[in-house]
Design a protein around this motif. Structure first.
Motif, PDB file in Angstrom:
ATOM      1  N   SER A 193       0.851  -1.195   0.000  1.00 49.35           N
ATOM      2  CA  SER A 193       0.000   0.000   0.000  1.00 49.35           C
ATOM      3  C   SER A 193       0.881   1.237   0.000  1.00 49.35           C
ATOM      4  O   SER A 193       1.966   1.220   0.581  1.00 49.35           O
ATOM      5  N   ASP A 194       0.379   2.290  -0.623  1.00 51.92           N
ATOM      6  CA  ASP A 194       1.041   3.593  -0.536  1.00 51.92           C
ATOM      7  C   ASP A 194       0.443   4.403   0.609  1.00 51.92           C
ATOM      8  O   ASP A 194       1.145   5.115   1.310  1.00 51.92           O
ATOM      9  N   ILE A 195      -0.881   4.282   0.762  1.00 53.15           N
ATOM     10  CA  ILE A 195      -1.547   4.886   1.920  1.00 53.15           C
ATOM     11  C   ILE A 195      -2.426   3.814   2.545  1.00 53.15           C
ATOM     12  O   ILE A 195      -3.222   3.172   1.846  1.00 53.15           O
ATOM     13  N   ALA A 196      -2.263   3.587   3.854  1.00 52.23           N
ATOM     14  CA  ALA A 196      -3.077   2.599   4.565  1.00 52.23           C
ATOM     15  C   ALA A 196      -3.896   3.333   5.610  1.00 52.23           C
ATOM     16  O   ALA A 196      -3.360   4.143   6.375  1.00 52.23           O
ATOM     17  N   ILE A 197      -5.211   3.071   5.631  1.00 55.46           N
ATOM     18  CA  ILE A 197      -6.134   3.801   6.497  1.00 55.46           C
ATOM     19  C   ILE A 197      -6.646   2.901   7.616  1.00 55.46           C
ATOM     20  O   ILE A 197      -7.139   1.805   7.360  1.00 55.46           O
ATOM     21  N   ALA A 198      -6.523   3.369   8.871  1.00 54.01           N
ATOM     22  CA  ALA A 198      -6.995   2.607  10.035  1.00 54.01           C
ATOM     23  C   ALA A 198      -7.785   3.549  10.945  1.00 54.01           C
ATOM     24  O   ALA A 198      -7.279   4.000  11.978  1.00 54.01           O
ATOM     25  N   TRP A 199      -9.042   3.839  10.566  1.00 49.54           N
ATOM     26  CA  TRP A 199      -9.848   4.765  11.370  1.00 49.54           C
ATOM     27  C   TRP A 199     -10.132   4.216  12.762  1.00 49.54           C
ATOM     28  O   TRP A 199     -10.437   4.976  13.682  1.00 49.54           O
ATOM     29  N   GLY A 200     -10.039   2.927  12.964  1.00 43.80           N
ATOM     30  CA  GLY A 200     -10.290   2.337  14.290  1.00 43.80           C
ATOM     31  C   GLY A 200      -9.130   2.524  15.267  1.00 43.80           C
ATOM     32  O   GLY A 200      -9.255   2.200  16.456  1.00 43.80           O
ATOM     33  N   GLY A 201      -8.019   3.052  14.788  1.00 41.02           N
ATOM     34  CA  GLY A 201      -6.866   3.290  15.665  1.00 41.02           C
ATOM     35  C   GLY A 201      -6.734   4.768  16.013  1.00 41.02           C
ATOM     36  O   GLY A 201      -7.696   5.529  15.895  1.00 41.02           O
ATOM     37  N   GLY A 202      -5.543   5.136  16.474  1.00 43.56           N
ATOM     38  CA  GLY A 202      -5.268   6.534  16.798  1.00 43.56           C
ATOM     39  C   GLY A 202      -5.383   6.863  18.274  1.00 43.56           C
ATOM     40  O   GLY A 202      -5.548   8.017  18.642  1.00 43.56           O
ATOM     41  N   LEU A 203      -5.260   5.819  19.108  1.00 37.41           N
ATOM     42  CA  LEU A 203      -5.495   5.999  20.554  1.00 37.41           C
ATOM     43  C   LEU A 203      -4.196   6.412  21.253  1.00 37.41           C
ATOM     44  O   LEU A 203      -3.529   5.625  21.931  1.00 37.41           O
ATOM     45  N   HIS A 204      -3.884   7.680  21.083  1.00 38.17           N
ATOM     46  CA  HIS A 204      -2.548   8.230  21.362  1.00 38.17           C
ATOM     47  C   HIS A 204      -2.176   8.451  22.830  1.00 38.17           C
ATOM     48  O   HIS A 204      -1.035   8.779  23.102  1.00 38.17           O
ATOM     49  N   HIS A 205      -3.137   8.346  23.777  1.00 40.56           N
ATOM     50  CA  HIS A 205      -2.793   8.616  25.182  1.00 40.56           C
ATOM     51  C   HIS A 205      -2.301   7.388  25.941  1.00 40.56           C
ATOM     52  O   HIS A 205      -1.726   7.544  27.028  1.00 40.56           O
ATOM     53  N   ALA A 206      -2.570   6.179  25.453  1.00 39.64           N
ATOM     54  CA  ALA A 206      -2.232   4.977  26.234  1.00 39.64           C
ATOM     55  C   ALA A 206      -0.724   4.888  26.476  1.00 39.64           C
ATOM     56  O   ALA A 206       0.080   5.174  25.588  1.00 39.64           O
ATOM     57  N   LYS A 207      -0.359   4.522  27.725  1.00 39.88           N
ATOM     58  CA  LYS A 207       1.040   4.381  28.122  1.00 39.88           C
ATOM     59  C   LYS A 207       1.397   2.890  28.216  1.00 39.88           C
ATOM     60  O   LYS A 207       0.526   2.028  28.155  1.00 39.88           O
ATOM     61  N   ARG A 208       2.678   2.610  28.438  1.00 38.82           N
ATOM     62  CA  ARG A 208       3.153   1.228  28.489  1.00 38.82           C
ATOM     63  C   ARG A 208       2.378   0.381  29.500  1.00 38.82           C
ATOM     64  O   ARG A 208       1.994  -0.747  29.229  1.00 38.82           O
ATOM     65  N   ARG A 209       2.137   0.969  30.681  1.00 40.86           N
ATOM     66  CA  ARG A 209       1.340   0.219  31.664  1.00 40.86           C
ATOM     67  C   ARG A 209       0.299   1.106  32.342  1.00 40.86           C
ATOM     68  O   ARG A 209       0.070   1.040  33.534  1.00 40.86           O
ATOM     69  N   GLU A 210      -0.392   1.872  31.511  1.00 41.26           N
ATOM     70  CA  GLU A 210      -1.444   2.737  32.036  1.00 41.26           C
ATOM     71  C   GLU A 210      -2.424   3.162  30.946  1.00 41.26           C
ATOM     72  O   GLU A 210      -2.010   3.541  29.852  1.00 41.26           O
ATOM     73  N   ALA A 211      -3.708   3.073  31.284  1.00 38.44           N
ATOM     74  CA  ALA A 211      -4.732   3.620  30.392  1.00 38.44           C
ATOM     75  C   ALA A 211      -4.840   5.116  30.659  1.00 38.44           C
ATOM     76  O   ALA A 211      -4.529   5.579  31.755  1.00 38.44           O
ATOM     77  N   SER A 212      -5.280   5.872  29.668  1.00 44.97           N
ATOM     78  CA  SER A 212      -5.429   7.319  29.849  1.00 44.97           C
ATOM     79  C   SER A 212      -6.353   7.868  28.773  1.00 44.97           C
ATOM     80  O   SER A 212      -6.286   7.446  27.618  1.00 44.97           O
ATOM     81  N   GLY A 213      -7.209   8.803  29.149  1.00 46.81           N
ATOM     82  CA  GLY A 213      -8.047   9.529  28.184  1.00 46.81           C
ATOM     83  C   GLY A 213      -8.708   8.667  27.123  1.00 46.81           C
ATOM     84  O   GLY A 213      -8.480   8.893  25.933  1.00 46.81           O
ATOM     85  N   PHE A 214      -9.526   7.726  27.516  1.00 50.39           N
ATOM     86  CA  PHE A 214     -10.281   6.828  26.619  1.00 50.39           C
ATOM     87  C   PHE A 214      -9.383   5.851  25.843  1.00 50.39           C
ATOM     88  O   PHE A 214      -9.862   5.150  24.951  1.00 50.39           O
ATOM     89  N   CYS A 215      -8.079   5.825  26.123  1.00 53.11           N
ATOM     90  CA  CYS A 215      -7.138   4.976  25.375  1.00 53.11           C
ATOM     91  C   CYS A 215      -6.533   3.925  26.307  1.00 53.11           C
ATOM     92  O   CYS A 215      -6.043   4.265  27.384  1.00 53.11           O
TER      93      CYS A 215
END
Ligand code: VJV
Ligand code: CA
Ligand code: ZN
Length: 394
Positions: A135-157
């Motif tokens: 693929s040249d562009i791959a789309i994953a609208w179900g992702g993008g959960l940028h707040h999650a940490k290595r061992r911690e949930a945060s802000g809906f992620c």
């Protein structure tokens, strides 16, 4: 007449797991996975699937999640009882949460682990297609959960699918540029790659410590201050005030991303397209229209690098669907402009009350939010970023 045409010599792939959309965080929680169904229905109504490779993705395995997340965290995520089941007296309560799980932002809901591993599965799948150059562009609208940490949930992620996707990309590409246009700071991704110069992170966000989540991402937060650390200067933050417009955002975005492209010379782009930066978002504060949000995708595409596009926030579902459907069309770049009138046969049509893909600010909310971004401040931001980039180069 709008004709969806598969671009020649060029492939866009769409990665989704329809099971993900059946989960919910709770009746009134702002995060609504069914916005993905709404997006898919709009994408289909415009005939876009004919112009893409469409993948129904599988859930990520425990081992795949373990590439970033700690085992004790994953074990708890997989086994913690949903919140509406009775807890014994040793159980956690929201005032003493383990790994920040439970409570209102990151509730323990039914099927949580499945939901998280499906979200991660779409992003990892998208990254693999970019790695093997299918693929040249791959789309994953179900992702993008940028707040999650290595061992911690945060802000809906809970699981940081972006970090997992970028770890995949790093197997085949020397340098990854991560760009985050969600209205919130992309803190989890910034932190995960703070000690490497192989990933540069750039987040545009509303910044108001103590008043707007997560409160990090100041202009002078540019990664470790220790010059010996290769990650120094490789975090770029663009803190903004309420009400920024399409024109201001485009000026900032093109100036900053253009300069980064020249100096850092990324080999691949990972773009988080959180739609809570749109006008009228339930949690957001900006005045971006669908066109202005999409212009960021178009600009990134114009750089001619392989790219993954992730979803993220977005709390007014009809506007999330509009933006992500429009951005899917930009990725495909069909020959004709996408028509503003939503195709008659679109299911869920009652959600698009104005029946247009590009509602005006007045249609979104009677009186647009006051713009608190001065040109002077935006110029200072650009100056600061350009200064930082003097330390970066290959
Ligand atoms: O501001 C916060 C944290 C609090 C504690 C929890 N209360 C509910 C709110 C204040 C300090 N959290 C933010 C998290 C935003 C996450 C954004 C995620 C993304 O878009 O960047 C990526 C997917 C926040 N803002 C608003 C809310 N939480 C909120 C949470 C609710 C809610 C209303 C607002 C949770 C449940 C319900 N309503 C029923
Ligand atoms: Ca952001
Ligand atoms: Zn957000």
């Amino acid at each position: 007449e709008y004709n969806i045409v598969r671009p020649k010599g060029y492939t866009v792939s769409y990665h989704a797991n329809p099971e993900m959309e059946k989960h919910h965080f709770g009746q009134t929680h702002p995060m609504k996975p069914w916005r993905l169904t709404l997006t898919k229905s709009l994408v289909s109504a415009y005939g876009m699937p004919f112009a893409m490779d469409n993948y129904n993705t599988r859930a990520a395995t425990y081992e795949e999640l373990n590439a970033f997340h700690a085992s004790d965290y994953l074990d708890y995520l997989a086994t913690a009882p949903p919140e509406d089941t009775p807890r014994d007296y040793e159980g956690n309560n929201p005032s003493d949460p383990k790994f920040n799980l439970g409570g209102s932002d990151c509730p323990l809901f039914h099927g949580l682990y499945d939901y998280c591993s499906m979200s991660a599965g779409t992003s990892i799948d998208a990254a693999r297609k970019i790695c093997c150059q299918q693929s040249d562009i791959a789309i994953a609208w179900g992702g993008g959960l940028h707040h999650a940490k290595r061992r911690e949930a945060s802000g809906f992620c809970y699981i940081n699918d972006i970090v997992l996707g970028i770890l995949q990309l790093l197997r085949c590409y020397p340098r990854v540029l991560y760009i985050d246009i969600d209205v919130h700071h992309g803190d989890g991704v910034e932190e995960a790659f703070k000690s490497t110069d192989r990933v540069m992170t750039v987040s545009f966000h509303k910044y108001q410590p103590d008043y707007f989540f997560p409160g990090t991402g100041a202009l002078d937060d540019n990664g470790p201050k220790d010059e010996q650390n290769p990650g120094a200067h490789h975090a770029i933050n663009v803190p903004l005030n309420d009400g920024i417009t399409d024109e201001q955002y485009a000026m900032l975005f093109e100036s900053i991303i253009g300069k980064i492209n020249e100096t850092y010379r990324p080999s691949v782009i990972a773009l988080q397209c959180g739609a809570d930066s749109l006008a009228g978002d339930r949690l957001g504060r900006f005045n971006l229209r669908v066109q202005g949000h999409g212009a960021c995708v178009a600009y990134c595409k114009s750089l001619g690098l392989p790219m993954i596009i992730f979803g993220g926030g977005g709390y007014t579902p009809r506007n999330v669907a509009r933006a992500w459907a429009y951005e899917t069309s930009i990725a495909i770049a069909s020959q004709n402009k996408i028509p503003d009138i939503i195709p008659l046969h679109a299911p869920w049509r009652e959600h698009f009350i104005h029946e247009t893909l590009f509602p005006t600010l007045e249609q979104i909310f009677g009186e647009p939010r006051a713009n608190r971004n001065t040109q002077k401040r935006l110029n200072e931001i650009i100056m600061h970023v350009h200064e930082q980039l003097r330390f970066v180069g290959h």
